[in-house]
Design a protein around this motif. Structure first.
Motif, PDB file in Angstrom:
ATOM      1  N   GLN A  80     -10.090 -35.055  13.025  1.00  0.00           N
ATOM      2  CA  GLN A  80     -11.242 -35.560  13.974  1.00  0.00           C
ATOM      3  C   GLN A  80     -10.726 -35.547  15.444  1.00  0.00           C
ATOM      4  O   GLN A  80      -9.772 -35.858  15.738  1.00  0.00           O
ATOM      5  CB  GLN A  80     -10.722 -37.045  13.914  1.00  0.00           C
ATOM      6  CG  GLN A  80     -11.381 -37.848  12.717  1.00  0.00           C
ATOM      7  CD  GLN A  80     -11.214 -39.304  12.852  1.00  0.00           C
ATOM      8  OE1 GLN A  80     -11.539 -40.006  13.598  1.00  0.00           O
ATOM      9  NE2 GLN A  80     -10.165 -39.709  11.872  1.00  0.00           N
ATOM     10  N   VAL A  81     -11.460 -34.651  16.249  1.00  0.00           N
ATOM     11  CA  VAL A  81     -10.926 -34.132  17.401  1.00  0.00           C
ATOM     12  C   VAL A  81     -11.517 -35.102  18.596  1.00  0.00           C
ATOM     13  O   VAL A  81     -12.708 -35.163  19.091  1.00  0.00           O
ATOM     14  CB  VAL A  81     -11.376 -32.867  17.675  1.00  0.00           C
ATOM     15  CG1 VAL A  81     -10.774 -32.231  19.161  1.00  0.00           C
ATOM     16  CG2 VAL A  81     -11.055 -31.844  16.778  1.00  0.00           C
ATOM     17  N   GLU A  82     -10.513 -35.550  19.285  1.00  0.00           N
ATOM     18  CA  GLU A  82     -10.802 -36.358  20.516  1.00  0.00           C
ATOM     19  C   GLU A  82     -10.445 -35.387  21.799  1.00  0.00           C
ATOM     20  O   GLU A  82      -9.488 -34.588  21.662  1.00  0.00           O
ATOM     21  CB  GLU A  82      -9.820 -37.737  20.789  1.00  0.00           C
ATOM     22  CG  GLU A  82     -10.418 -38.629  21.838  1.00  0.00           C
ATOM     23  CD  GLU A  82      -9.732 -39.960  21.561  1.00  0.00           C
ATOM     24  OE1 GLU A  82      -8.913 -40.317  22.756  1.00  0.00           O
ATOM     25  OE2 GLU A  82      -9.519 -40.524  20.285  1.00  0.00           O
ATOM     26  N   LYS A  83     -11.133 -35.314  22.954  1.00  0.00           N
ATOM     27  CA  LYS A  83     -10.917 -34.447  23.859  1.00  0.00           C
ATOM     28  C   LYS A  83     -10.575 -35.357  25.234  1.00  0.00           C
ATOM     29  O   LYS A  83     -10.878 -36.336  25.424  1.00  0.00           O
ATOM     30  CB  LYS A  83     -12.085 -33.500  24.247  1.00  0.00           C
ATOM     31  CG  LYS A  83     -12.716 -32.435  23.189  1.00  0.00           C
ATOM     32  CD  LYS A  83     -12.213 -31.187  23.081  1.00  0.00           C
ATOM     33  CE  LYS A  83     -12.311 -30.438  24.607  1.00  0.00           C
ATOM     34  NZ  LYS A  83     -13.755 -30.500  24.896  1.00  0.00           N
ATOM     35  N   LEU A  84      -9.512 -34.719  25.884  1.00  0.00           N
ATOM     36  CA  LEU A  84      -9.444 -35.211  27.337  1.00  0.00           C
ATOM     37  C   LEU A  84      -9.633 -34.088  28.194  1.00  0.00           C
ATOM     38  O   LEU A  84      -8.869 -32.983  28.032  1.00  0.00           O
ATOM     39  CB  LEU A  84      -8.049 -35.482  27.365  1.00  0.00           C
ATOM     40  CG  LEU A  84      -7.384 -36.137  28.908  1.00  0.00           C
ATOM     41  CD1 LEU A  84      -8.470 -37.289  29.251  1.00  0.00           C
ATOM     42  CD2 LEU A  84      -6.116 -36.471  28.792  1.00  0.00           C
ATOM     43  N   ASP A  85     -10.770 -34.120  28.819  1.00  0.00           N
ATOM     44  CA  ASP A  85     -11.214 -32.829  29.680  1.00  0.00           C
ATOM     45  C   ASP A  85     -10.957 -32.953  31.134  1.00  0.00           C
ATOM     46  O   ASP A  85     -11.064 -33.988  31.649  1.00  0.00           O
ATOM     47  CB  ASP A  85     -12.830 -32.723  29.248  1.00  0.00           C
ATOM     48  CG  ASP A  85     -13.186 -32.180  27.970  1.00  0.00           C
ATOM     49  OD1 ASP A  85     -12.345 -31.276  27.606  1.00  0.00           O
ATOM     50  OD2 ASP A  85     -14.048 -32.826  27.547  1.00  0.00           O
ATOM     51  N   PHE A  86     -10.522 -31.996  31.572  1.00  0.00           N
ATOM     52  CA  PHE A  86     -10.545 -31.762  33.180  1.00  0.00           C
ATOM     53  C   PHE A  86     -11.335 -30.476  33.483  1.00  0.00           C
ATOM     54  O   PHE A  86     -11.608 -29.493  33.083  1.00  0.00           O
ATOM     55  CB  PHE A  86      -9.058 -31.604  33.546  1.00  0.00           C
ATOM     56  CG  PHE A  86      -8.253 -32.853  33.024  1.00  0.00           C
ATOM     57  CD1 PHE A  86      -7.913 -33.816  33.857  1.00  0.00           C
ATOM     58  CD2 PHE A  86      -7.519 -32.670  31.733  1.00  0.00           C
ATOM     59  CE1 PHE A  86      -7.162 -34.935  33.459  1.00  0.00           C
ATOM     60  CE2 PHE A  86      -6.704 -33.844  31.386  1.00  0.00           C
ATOM     61  CZ  PHE A  86      -6.427 -34.911  32.154  1.00  0.00           C
ATOM     62  N   ALA A  87     -11.809 -30.836  34.837  1.00  0.00           N
ATOM     63  CA  ALA A  87     -12.663 -29.739  35.494  1.00  0.00           C
ATOM     64  C   ALA A  87     -12.180 -28.381  35.454  1.00  0.00           C
ATOM     65  O   ALA A  87     -10.823 -28.090  35.813  1.00  0.00           O
ATOM     66  CB  ALA A  87     -12.934 -30.161  36.984  1.00  0.00           C
ATOM     67  N   TRP A  88     -12.708 -27.536  35.112  1.00  0.00           N
ATOM     68  CA  TRP A  88     -12.240 -26.135  35.158  1.00  0.00           C
ATOM     69  C   TRP A  88     -11.826 -25.566  36.535  1.00  0.00           C
ATOM     70  O   TRP A  88     -12.593 -25.876  37.531  1.00  0.00           O
ATOM     71  CB  TRP A  88     -13.289 -24.940  34.416  1.00  0.00           C
ATOM     72  CG  TRP A  88     -13.825 -25.292  32.952  1.00  0.00           C
ATOM     73  CD1 TRP A  88     -13.296 -26.302  32.187  1.00  0.00           C
ATOM     74  CD2 TRP A  88     -14.154 -24.356  32.114  1.00  0.00           C
ATOM     75  NE1 TRP A  88     -13.505 -26.154  31.116  1.00  0.00           N
ATOM     76  CE2 TRP A  88     -14.134 -24.898  31.010  1.00  0.00           C
ATOM     77  CE3 TRP A  88     -14.554 -23.117  32.253  1.00  0.00           C
ATOM     78  CZ2 TRP A  88     -14.426 -24.163  29.628  1.00  0.00           C
ATOM     79  CZ3 TRP A  88     -14.684 -22.220  31.196  1.00  0.00           C
ATOM     80  CH2 TRP A  88     -14.986 -22.797  29.754  1.00  0.00           C
ATOM     81  N   GLY A  89     -10.501 -25.298  36.534  1.00  0.00           N
ATOM     82  CA  GLY A  89     -10.204 -24.732  37.962  1.00  0.00           C
ATOM     83  C   GLY A  89      -8.851 -25.698  38.339  1.00  0.00           C
ATOM     84  O   GLY A  89      -8.314 -25.759  39.149  1.00  0.00           O
ATOM     85  N   THR A  90      -8.997 -26.823  37.626  1.00  0.00           N
ATOM     86  CA  THR A  90      -7.979 -28.082  38.015  1.00  0.00           C
ATOM     87  C   THR A  90      -7.013 -28.155  36.679  1.00  0.00           C
ATOM     88  O   THR A  90      -7.184 -27.552  35.497  1.00  0.00           O
ATOM     89  CB  THR A  90      -8.503 -29.194  38.119  1.00  0.00           C
ATOM     90  OG1 THR A  90      -8.917 -29.812  36.824  1.00  0.00           O
ATOM     91  CG2 THR A  90      -9.737 -29.287  39.082  1.00  0.00           C
ATOM     92  N   ALA A  91      -5.657 -28.594  36.968  1.00  0.00           N
ATOM     93  CA  ALA A  91      -4.823 -28.912  35.856  1.00  0.00           C
ATOM     94  C   ALA A  91      -5.173 -30.355  35.256  1.00  0.00           C
ATOM     95  O   ALA A  91      -5.657 -31.041  35.638  1.00  0.00           O
ATOM     96  CB  ALA A  91      -3.363 -28.782  36.423  1.00  0.00           C
TER      97      ALA A  91
END
Ligand code: PLP
Length: 389
Positions: free
Chosen positions: A103-114
């Protein structure tokens, strides 16, 4: 002179001549004493690069194979996992985990950022019942040229029992990564990046906690079974036929790495990064990543308004024999990526920047020839005092 190409990719990377010669060695018996000695030699060398006392397993595969092995051995169907994603390779870990029933939970950040360690700490704090079994992060996000603060992210996990899994495929050996000192449970790497050998090997390093998780894990695996690899390593063998040429090449490249010294290698990569960044800026080009999180392995440059990044890449390749990478997914045709990873020195970057200036001029971009090169030369010159490139 078709053959002399500047391969400025974040993998596969150029292969030194001594390593190429090692690839041509005659085959040996992979169940014999020569291979045992070779396997021990390269495993010891790899441990130094991983900075670990943990076991390192070598698979004959692309880096993705070791990513899959990390999931297949440490995540059971139904487990909740958290994937911290800042680009294509974070997405890949999420997809692999999904396919193995997590069961995958994601923590996403804008591409180009850390990734922000505070945000990870927030999610971990919310996990009151400690349901998250593993946290996946990318060390160096090759698709955007951003390096994560792996140490800070690990610290954000605190004493939560989830395994901390790191995709270090394009960063290990080029930038700081301390497997043991930072308490990383699983670290994945690949041969065709800082290791300066052709594609075909992946490396997987597991902490004692990760070995325990593997023993409990109910996911199916056969080829990727780390326990099989561990048992055979005790005999100086691999479970299945190893990629002998690549392992011979690895022995050679590890000698080069040892001779240069990891700290010097990191400093060289930082200098190459700064040369590319200063050179691009001097040409009026915009960079995708901020300086603070900029990768030492690859730099993503935005193409100027009205010119597609893929056009610049095509001109670079067709007219100047310089090969750079393109943007992926939402960044396609918007960025081009200059790899400065592995067997690369200052003059390679200067050549690539000289070609970039000419390619931009061919594309109708207003460029004063020599400006980018001069900026890069200034960075290189400042570095000559500390050993040069
Ligand atoms: C950060 C990262 N992870 C994983 C991979 C996958 O490696 P491979 O293409 O060898 O499967 C790559 C390859 O570029 C990468 O850069």
């Amino acid at each position: 002179m078709e053959e002399k190409q500047y391969l400025m990719l974040p993998g596969p990377t150029p292969v030194p001549s001594g390593v190429l010669r090692a690839l041509a060695r005659p085959m040996i018996n992979h169940r014999g004493p020569e291979f045992k000695a070779l396997l021990e030699e390269v495993t010891d060398g790899l441990k130094k690069v991983f900075r670990t006392q943990n076991q390192v397993i070598i698979f004959p595969s692309a880096g993705t194979g070791a990513m899959e092995a990390a999931v297949a051995n440490c995540v059971s169907p139904g487990d909740k996992v958290l994937v911290v994603s800042i680009g294509v390779f974070g997405e890949r870990f999420a997809e692999i985990a999904r396919r193995f029933g997590a069961q995958v939970e994601k923590l996403d950040f804008a591409w180009g950022t850390a990734a922000d360690p505070a945000a990870l700490a927030g999610v971990i704090k919310e996990d009151k019942n400690q349901e998250i079994k593993a946290v996946f992060v990318t060390h160096n996000e090759t698709s955007t040229g951003v390096t994560n603060d792996v140490q800070g992210l690990r610290a954000a996990l605190g004493d939560h029992p989830a395994l901390f899994v790191v995709d270090a495929v394009s960063g290990l050996g080029a930038m700081e990564l301390e497997t043991d000192a930072w308490n990383l449970d699983v670290v994945v790497a690949g041969s065709q990046k800082s290791f300066m050998i052709p594609p075909g090997l992946s490396f997987l390093c597991l902490s004692p906690r990760a070995w325990e998780a593997a023993a409990r894990c109910t996911n199916s695996r056969y080829y990727w079974d780390v326990e099989a690899a561990r048992k055979m390593a005790e005999k100086g063998q691999t479970p299945y036929t190893p990629a002998l040429p690549q392992i011979s090449a690895l022995a050679e490249s590890l000698k080069m790495i040892e001779a240069e010294g990891l700290e010097n290698i990191f400093a060289r990569h930082r200098r190459l990064r700064d040369m590319v960044r200063q050179g691009a800026r001097a040409l009026g080009l915009e960079l995708l990543a901020r300086d603070e999180v900029a990768s030492s392995a690859v730099t993503a440059i935005l193409s100027p308004a009205g010119i597609g990044a893929d056009t610049i890449r095509r001109v670079l390749r067709e007219k100047f024999n310089v090969v750079v990478a393109g943007g992926q997914r939402q960044l396609q045709n918007k960025i081009f990526r200059i790899g400065h990873l592995g067997y690369v020195q200052d003059l390679d970057v200067i050549a690539a920047l000289a070609a970039l200036e000419m390619a931009l001029a061919c594309c109708g971009y207003k460029v004063e020839l020599g400006q980018g090169v001069r900026a890069a030369q200034s960075v290189a010159l400042a570095g000559v005092g500390e050993g040069g490139g």
